[in-house]
Design a protein around this motif. Structure first.
Motif, PDB file in Angstrom:
ATOM      1  N   PHE A 209      17.791 -35.004 -19.103  1.00 20.41           N
ATOM      2  CA  PHE A 209      18.920 -35.914 -18.887  1.00 20.41           C
ATOM      3  C   PHE A 209      19.362 -35.814 -17.431  1.00 20.41           C
ATOM      4  CE2 PHE A 209      23.369 -37.169 -19.127  1.00 20.41           C
ATOM      5  CZ  PHE A 209      23.402 -38.159 -20.100  1.00 20.41           C
ATOM      6  N   LEU A 210      19.101 -36.858 -16.655  1.00 25.11           N
ATOM      7  CA  LEU A 210      19.563 -36.881 -15.265  1.00 25.11           C
ATOM      8  C   LEU A 210      21.026 -37.316 -15.254  1.00 25.11           C
ATOM      9  CD1 LEU A 210      16.586 -38.234 -13.136  1.00 25.11           C
ATOM     10  CD2 LEU A 210      17.893 -36.160 -12.721  1.00 25.11           C
ATOM     11  N   ILE A 218      27.637 -40.188 -24.481  1.00 22.64           N
ATOM     12  CA  ILE A 218      26.209 -40.494 -24.389  1.00 22.64           C
ATOM     13  C   ILE A 218      25.414 -39.294 -24.882  1.00 22.64           C
ATOM     14  CG2 ILE A 218      24.303 -41.014 -22.823  1.00 22.64           C
ATOM     15  CD1 ILE A 218      26.310 -42.437 -21.002  1.00 22.64           C
ATOM     16  N   ILE A 219      25.800 -38.113 -24.406  1.00 21.52           N
ATOM     17  CA  ILE A 219      25.103 -36.887 -24.808  1.00 21.52           C
ATOM     18  C   ILE A 219      25.273 -36.637 -26.304  1.00 21.52           C
ATOM     19  CG2 ILE A 219      25.072 -34.370 -24.520  1.00 21.52           C
ATOM     20  CD1 ILE A 219      25.757 -34.856 -21.557  1.00 21.52           C
ATOM     21  N   PHE A 250      16.325 -39.412 -19.858  1.00 25.97           N
ATOM     22  CA  PHE A 250      17.493 -40.290 -19.907  1.00 25.97           C
ATOM     23  C   PHE A 250      18.186 -40.275 -18.551  1.00 25.97           C
ATOM     24  CE2 PHE A 250      21.388 -42.213 -21.099  1.00 25.97           C
ATOM     25  CZ  PHE A 250      21.205 -42.843 -22.318  1.00 25.97           C
ATOM     26  N   LEU A 251      18.534 -41.469 -18.043  1.00 23.28           N
ATOM     27  CA  LEU A 251      19.289 -41.604 -16.799  1.00 23.28           C
ATOM     28  C   LEU A 251      20.688 -42.103 -17.136  1.00 23.28           C
ATOM     29  CD1 LEU A 251      16.316 -41.509 -15.772  1.00 23.28           C
ATOM     30  CD2 LEU A 251      17.024 -43.033 -13.934  1.00 23.28           C
ATOM     31  N   ILE A 278      11.645 -43.491 -21.426  1.00 24.91           N
ATOM     32  CA  ILE A 278      12.846 -43.394 -20.584  1.00 24.91           C
ATOM     33  C   ILE A 278      13.851 -44.442 -21.016  1.00 24.91           C
ATOM     34  CG2 ILE A 278      13.767 -43.583 -18.231  1.00 24.91           C
ATOM     35  CD1 ILE A 278      11.068 -42.738 -17.156  1.00 24.91           C
ATOM     36  N   MET A 279      15.122 -44.017 -21.061  1.00 28.14           N
ATOM     37  CA  MET A 279      16.243 -44.938 -21.274  1.00 28.14           C
ATOM     38  C   MET A 279      17.254 -44.733 -20.156  1.00 28.14           C
ATOM     39  SD  MET A 279      18.799 -45.290 -24.595  1.00 28.14           S
ATOM     40  CE  MET A 279      20.250 -46.354 -24.549  1.00 28.14           C
ATOM     41  N   GLY A 280      17.839 -45.828 -19.665  1.00 30.74           N
ATOM     42  CA  GLY A 280      18.854 -45.740 -18.628  1.00 30.74           C
ATOM     43  C   GLY A 280      20.079 -46.549 -19.000  1.00 30.74           C
ATOM     44  N   ILE A 281      21.248 -46.023 -18.673  1.00 31.65           N
ATOM     45  CA  ILE A 281      22.519 -46.710 -18.931  1.00 31.65           C
ATOM     46  C   ILE A 281      23.282 -46.843 -17.617  1.00 31.65           C
ATOM     47  CG2 ILE A 281      24.844 -46.351 -19.888  1.00 31.65           C
ATOM     48  CD1 ILE A 281      23.626 -45.400 -22.442  1.00 31.65           C
ATOM     49  N   CYS A 282      23.827 -48.034 -17.349  1.00 32.46           N
ATOM     50  CA  CYS A 282      24.747 -48.280 -16.234  1.00 32.46           C
ATOM     51  C   CYS A 282      24.075 -47.952 -14.887  1.00 32.46           C
ATOM     52  CB  CYS A 282      26.038 -47.509 -16.450  1.00 32.46           C
ATOM     53  SG  CYS A 282      27.421 -48.112 -15.459  1.00 32.46           S
TER      54      CYS A 282
END
Length: 395
Positions: A209-210, A218-219, A250-251, A278-282
């Motif tokens: 998790f970056l 989210i976590i 995850f970003l 990979i999943m990214g939010i915002c």
């Protein structure tokens, strides 16, 4: 309570009454449209460096319960509201809002015409402003302008990102309620920590998790789906992440201009090419887009609130979403040979998500964990879990 003023960079002044911490602040002034959720907003790291004007006129009326906090501390630079409600002797044990801000050293301004401030931002765009003590005829305008000119928003992500690796065990969520209660009783800054671990089930997946300034919900959405979440500082080298042998990457969300995260973008390029889901939010969505060669630009006044309609193009379904961003990905700059737009904002047509066609990577600009629906955006986390499961099954 004493007089104080909001002074914009163009010299306009809004006089009100101070509450919260008795100190000045210099911030980018933005607005948010949610009717509730002020504790969640104050503890959202994406608001770091910003003074938030709440469009809902009555604030503080249900008090404060810190168990809904999105991080270990308050990040908002200042809060601007119309009417402040005092809470005393609440049978539920709610803390008074003014007391909460004082305890956590966050300044506020109330009694101003927030409608006029919001209209100004909508018509002219976000501006840097200063909150200073004194009435409109008393404030030192030269000092205010000097403070505004010195404002620097280039280093917000390093400020909010953790400085070391943190492991969040699977099947655990929430905060240590005793720590929260003790800090409040002693009138100290909020002491929000994770509870001790014991008796937990075995993890199903490991997620690298970056953390660019993540909201903890989210976590929790990952841990409660059986993921052990290993959170890394924002500028971690890709090889350090690969050493963990993660099932997925995850970003997270985060504050500010994504182009200020240049070193992270280079590492994201490497992560994408690994083939790991990979999943990214915002902000994570923007960084993945930049890593693919896309461009971003600043919106006039941003999207901030819990009531923004977004269309998922595959299903043609509209979702009500929680949002907090001032920058967007430019649709025509995305590489058509590698990705497609998956979601668009119904109000202005801007990009709200992408999915890659040659890698197991997808993103959304909004916050599915924000739960304005409240659960209609949970499918995105389930989709990420499914990608990791498929990847593991293929070996």
């Amino acid at each position: 309570m004493s007089k104080a003023c909001l002074i914009f960079s163009d010299g306009s002044i809004y006089e009100g009454t101070r509450f919260g911490a008795d100190r000045g602040a210099v911030c980018e002034v933005v607005f948010a449209t949610g009717s509730t959720g002020y504790v969640e907003l104050l503890t959202d790291p994406s608001f770091c460096g910003q003074a938030v004007t709440l469009t809902h006129p009555i604030v503080g009326n249900y008090g404060v319960f810190e168990d809904v906090s999105e991080s270990e501390r308050l990040w908002v630079g200042a809060l601007i509201i119309r009417d402040l409600t005092e809470v005393q002797g609440d049978e539920r044990g709610a803390e008074d809002f003014d007391t909460y801000l004082k305890r956590n050293d966050v300044p506020g301004l109330y009694g101003v015409d927030t409608r006029e401030i919001v209209l100004k931002i909508r018509e002219e765009g976000t501006k840097v402003g200063a909150i200073l003590s004194g009435g409109a005829k008393e404030v030192d305008m030269d000092a205010a302008m000097a403070m505004i000119r010195a404002y620097d928003a280039r280093h917000l992500v390093p400020e909010v990102s953790p400085r070391e690796v943190i492991v969040y065990p699977a099947w655990r969520q929430g905060w240590d309620e005793k720590k929260i209660s003790d800090a409040r009783i002693m009138s100290k800054k909020s002491d929000i920590e994770l509870p001790q671990t014991d008796g937990l089930k075995e993890k199903l997946f490991k997620v690298a998790f970056l953390d660019f300034g993540a909201k903890k919900n989210i976590i929790w959405n990952l841990t409660m789906r059986g993921c052990e979440v290993v959170a890394f500082p924002w500028d971690t080298d890709a090889n350090k992440i690969f050493e963990q042998k993660p099932d997925g990457i995850f970003l997270s969300n985060g504050p500010g201009n994504p182009q200020h995260c240049g070193s992270a973008i280079e590492q994201v390029k490497i992560l994408i090419e690994s083939g790991i889901p990979i999943m990214g939010i915002c902000l994570g969505h923007q960084l993945i887009s930049l890593a693919l060669g896309a461009k971003t630009h600043k919106l006039k006044y941003g999207h901030r609130g819990a009531n923004h309609p977004v269309k998922e193009l595959d299903s043609n379904r509209i979702y009500i979403t929680s949002q907090n961003h001032g920058f967007v990905v430019e649709d025509d700059s995305l590489p058509a040979n590698r990705c497609v737009v998956s979601h668009v904002n119904v109000n202005d047509g801007t990009v709200e998500g992408i999915k890659m066609t040659d890698k197991p990577v997808f993103t959304v600009q909004y916050h599915p964990e924000g739960a304005p629906g409240p659960q209609d955006n949970n499918y995105l986390f389930d989709r990420f879990i499914a990608l990791m499961r498929d990847s593991k099954d293929r070996g």
